[in-house]
Scaffold this motif. Structure first.
Motif, PDB file in Angstrom:
ATOM      1  N   ASP A 415       0.811  -1.215   0.000  1.00 36.73           N
ATOM      2  CA  ASP A 415       0.000   0.000   0.000  1.00 36.73           C
ATOM      3  C   ASP A 415       0.843   1.262   0.000  1.00 36.73           C
ATOM      4  O   ASP A 415       0.358   2.345   0.255  1.00 36.73           O
ATOM      5  CB  ASP A 415      -0.947  -0.002   1.198  1.00 36.73           C
ATOM      6  N   ASP A 416       2.144   1.142  -0.276  1.00 36.14           N
ATOM      7  CA  ASP A 416       3.027   2.301  -0.369  1.00 36.14           C
ATOM      8  C   ASP A 416       4.257   1.889  -1.172  1.00 36.14           C
ATOM      9  O   ASP A 416       4.495   0.701  -1.446  1.00 36.14           O
ATOM     10  CB  ASP A 416       3.437   2.799   1.022  1.00 36.14           C
ATOM     11  N   PRO A 437       2.488   0.312  -5.722  1.00 31.48           N
ATOM     12  CA  PRO A 437       1.104  -0.135  -5.826  1.00 31.48           C
ATOM     13  C   PRO A 437       0.290   0.790  -6.732  1.00 31.48           C
ATOM     14  O   PRO A 437       0.666   1.932  -6.986  1.00 31.48           O
ATOM     15  CB  PRO A 437       0.599  -0.079  -4.390  1.00 31.48           C
ATOM     16  N   ALA A 439      -2.738   3.219  -7.152  1.00 31.49           N
ATOM     17  CA  ALA A 439      -3.358   4.099  -6.168  1.00 31.49           C
ATOM     18  C   ALA A 439      -4.836   3.765  -5.986  1.00 31.49           C
ATOM     19  O   ALA A 439      -5.566   3.531  -6.957  1.00 31.49           O
ATOM     20  CB  ALA A 439      -3.205   5.549  -6.591  1.00 31.49           C
ATOM     21  N   LYS A 442      -7.215   3.671  -0.330  1.00 25.53           N
ATOM     22  CA  LYS A 442      -6.623   3.046   0.848  1.00 25.53           C
ATOM     23  C   LYS A 442      -5.096   3.151   0.855  1.00 25.53           C
ATOM     24  O   LYS A 442      -4.470   3.065   1.913  1.00 25.53           O
ATOM     25  CB  LYS A 442      -7.007   1.557   0.913  1.00 25.53           C
ATOM     26  N   THR A 443      -4.462   3.299  -0.294  1.00 29.14           N
ATOM     27  CA  THR A 443      -2.998   3.334  -0.360  1.00 29.14           C
ATOM     28  C   THR A 443      -2.486   4.715   0.030  1.00 29.14           C
ATOM     29  O   THR A 443      -3.171   5.724  -0.117  1.00 29.14           O
ATOM     30  CB  THR A 443      -2.519   3.008  -1.781  1.00 29.14           C
ATOM     31  N   THR A 444      -1.222   4.709   0.544  1.00 25.72           N
ATOM     32  CA  THR A 444      -0.586   5.991   0.880  1.00 25.72           C
ATOM     33  C   THR A 444      -0.107   6.690  -0.382  1.00 25.72           C
ATOM     34  O   THR A 444      -0.301   7.887  -0.562  1.00 25.72           O
ATOM     35  CB  THR A 444       0.592   5.749   1.829  1.00 25.72           C
ATOM     36  N   GLY A 446       0.784   5.731  -4.867  1.00 26.18           N
ATOM     37  CA  GLY A 446       0.577   4.744  -5.908  1.00 26.18           C
ATOM     38  C   GLY A 446       0.505   5.364  -7.281  1.00 26.18           C
ATOM     39  O   GLY A 446       0.671   6.579  -7.452  1.00 26.18           O
TER      40      GLY A 446
END
Length: 590
Positions: A415-416, A437, A439, A442-444, A446
């Motif tokens: 997630d990052d 990841p 984007a 939920k991801t930081t 991406g």
């Protein structure tokens, strides 16, 4: 209103005017206080915010035809012909003509004009018609076609500025006069200056001698000025060895001698080595030559193009360039500055110390390849390497893992952003994986992809945003929107609003403009309707800040509908306009 009612109203108005005129003894008053008429006026106008609007003509041909030979002295019109606008009054009786009334700033006042326009002048404007100034009935200045003539012996007191030529006629002769006129070459100002008594030809004196002209005598004993036969004579003698004089002329023979001696300064050839290094060949006294001797181990002299051996230490402050190389037979070379090798440098065999017979105390620069042969293979545990740091070669200890081969991979997991490095000393391999990841909300961090995405966080774009499909604002893209409009907004819309009480030009980022009026007219200018403004909408509303019906006019300026402006004065009026991008604005809502 019916036609019969219109006739009734018109009759009442005409009857009322006639009644007022008859009660005023054939006098007429228009405007405020119509019953209070000035007894001496046949027509009186009275108002606090209105004026008398006279007929505005651009030509007098038609009105002159109507007048014919009638005497209409005193008739007034406003005439604007050829850019010369003003009030004109009829005068001249039955052969009358139109005469322009004096206009402020366009006439000469005997007490002086406070201001004048840039093109103002006093005089005539027709070629050949003179402009004459008289005093006491007698002509003093006559200006014809720009050329002034001063009569009756003019007297100039103080400074006088004359542009162009100045002609003086009938000037009297005064043999005793000694005052002349001079002009400053820089400023052009003419002033007088008194001549001295020696300023004239018969007053010139040289070395106490006077005369009217000058001659030259080459037979005198020394150079000097004398007077002979009414002439001033300069005596200059010829230089010779028998009669010494202070100064004189040089003969051709003496000049040839000087010329021959000067030729002795020519360097001829190179002779055998000598202790002096230079000599003079006097074989031909009339053609003496200087010769040089070459330098060697024990003699000074010149540097030649042949092989030479020099003695003594030699110090070169600047660059020494050897085109075919330098051979050192003993003692070595010590270099205290940077050494530049312009050709290949090859080192064969092991090198464990300084270069043999060469000491470099600072920096060596290699501009081409450096070849080293006979190098010994290092052990597996060796980890000191040579690296290039700027323009220097330095040594550094490195991690042995860097010497193993490395494989690189990437994926979209996590997630990052992440970088994973793995060293396998047993297999002798390394791996490096970069994880980025896609984007989501939920991801930081991406990547943006070509698939549907829900991303989180506020996003600010410095430049434009363009979409080919539908734009949904406030709509969950995970739920198919019902509307197929190009722009779907599920919520409120905020647009820019600006207030002005002066003239204003609408900008590209304007939307709603509130025009606050205080009884004064205000212009609002629209931008050009082109590709950049195609489809743009502006909303303009008039809001009075004083009296509600202040009568102030708001004028939209631009290519609006089929005109160049649109004006409205009703309070609280709202106008919406939109650009077609082809040069026109159209009123969408009024």
């Amino acid at each position: 209103m019916t036609k019969s009612l219109q006739f009734a109203v018109r009759g009442m108005l005409l009857g009322g005017l006639a009644l007022v005129a008859s009660q005023a003894n054939a006098q007429l008053k228009v405007g405020t206080n119509p019953t209070n008429v000035q007894p001496s006026a046949i027509l009186e106008l009275e108002a606090s915010n209105k004026g008398l609007l006279l007929p505005r003509l651009t030509d007098t041909t038609n009105i002159n035809t109507l007048i014919g030979s009638a005497d209409v002295n005193g008739m007034i019109i406003w005439l604007n012909k050829g850019g010369n606008a003003g009030l004109f009054v009829r005068t001249g009786g039955t052969n009358g003509y139109w005469s322009r009334m004096a206009n402020g700033g366009q006439s000469w006042d005997v007490l002086g004009n406070a201001t004048l326009p840039a093109n103002a002048f006093a005089g005539t404007s027709t070629v050949g018609v003179p402009f004459v100034l008289k005093g006491g009935g007698t002509e003093g200045i006559n200006i014809t076609d720009g050329v002034p003539t001063l009569s009756n012996g003019p007297i100039l007191n103080g400074g006088a500025k004359i542009n162009g030529g100045l002609t003086l006629t009938s000037i009297n002769l005064d043999a005793a006069a000694n005052r002349g006129l001079f002009m400053n070459a820089t400023t052009g100002v003419v002033n007088y200056r008194d001549f001295g008594s020696m300023a004239f030809m018969d007053g010139i004196k040289i070395n106490a001698q006077t005369g009217t002209d000058f001659t030259i005598d080459a037979a005198g004993p020394d150079y000097k000025f004398v007077t002979t036969g009414g002439h001033i004579q300069l005596q200059i003698s010829t230089l010779n060895a028998t009669t010494p004089i202070t100064a004189g002329l040089l003969t051709q023979t003496d000049y040839d001698k000087f010329s021959a001696n000067a030729k002795g300064l020519v360097v001829t050839d190179l002779r055998a080595a000598s202790n002096e290094g230079i000599g003079v060949d006097n074989t031909d006294p009339a053609n003496r030559r200087i010769f040089l001797t070459p330098a060697d181990v024990s003699h000074p002299g010149a540097v030649t193009a042949d092989a030479q051996t020099f003695g003594g230490d030699k110090t070169f402050s600047n660059v020494l360039t050897a085109g075919a190389g330098i051979t050192v037979t003993g003692g070595g070379i010590t270099v205290n500055g940077a050494s530049t090798f312009n050709e290949d440098l090859t080192m064969s065999g092991n090198f464990t110390g300084n270069f043999p017979n060469i000491f470099v105390s600072t920096l060596a620069t290699f501009q081409k390849d450096v070849s080293m042969t006979g190098l010994v293979d290092g052990a597996a545990t060796d980890k000191t390497v040579l690296l290039l740091s700027g323009n220097k070669v330095v040594k550094r200890t490195v991690n042995l893992d860097l010497l193993n081969p490395t494989t690189y991979a990437s994926d979209h997991t996590g997630d990052d952003l992440a970088v994973t490095y793995k060293a396998d000393d047993v297999a002798g391999t390394n791996s490096l994986t970069v994880s980025i990841p896609v984007a989501t909300d939920k991801t930081t961090n991406g990547l943006l992809s070509n698939s549907d995405q829900m991303i989180g966080g506020n996003k600010n774009f410095t430049n434009n945003i363009a979409t080919v499909g539908t734009a949904n604002i406030g709509v969950d893209v995970k739920v198919a929107p019902k509307s197929t409009s190009t722009l779907n907004v599920n919520g409120s819309i905020s647009a820019k609003i600006r207030t002005t009480n002066t003239a204003y030009t609408l900008a590209a980022d304007d939307y709603t403009l509130i025009v606050q009026t205080t009884g004064m007219a205000i212009d609002v200018t629209l931008p050009a309707s082109d590709d950049a403004s195609m489809g743009r909408i502006y909303v303009i509303k008039k809001v009075p800040t004083g009296a509600e019906d202040d009568g102030a006019i708001v004028t939209l300026k631009g290519n609006i509908e089929n005109g160049t402006k649109y004006a409205f004065s009703t309070p609280w009026t709202v106008i919406s306009v939109q650009a077609d991008g082809k040069g026109h604005w159209y009123i969408i809502k009024n």
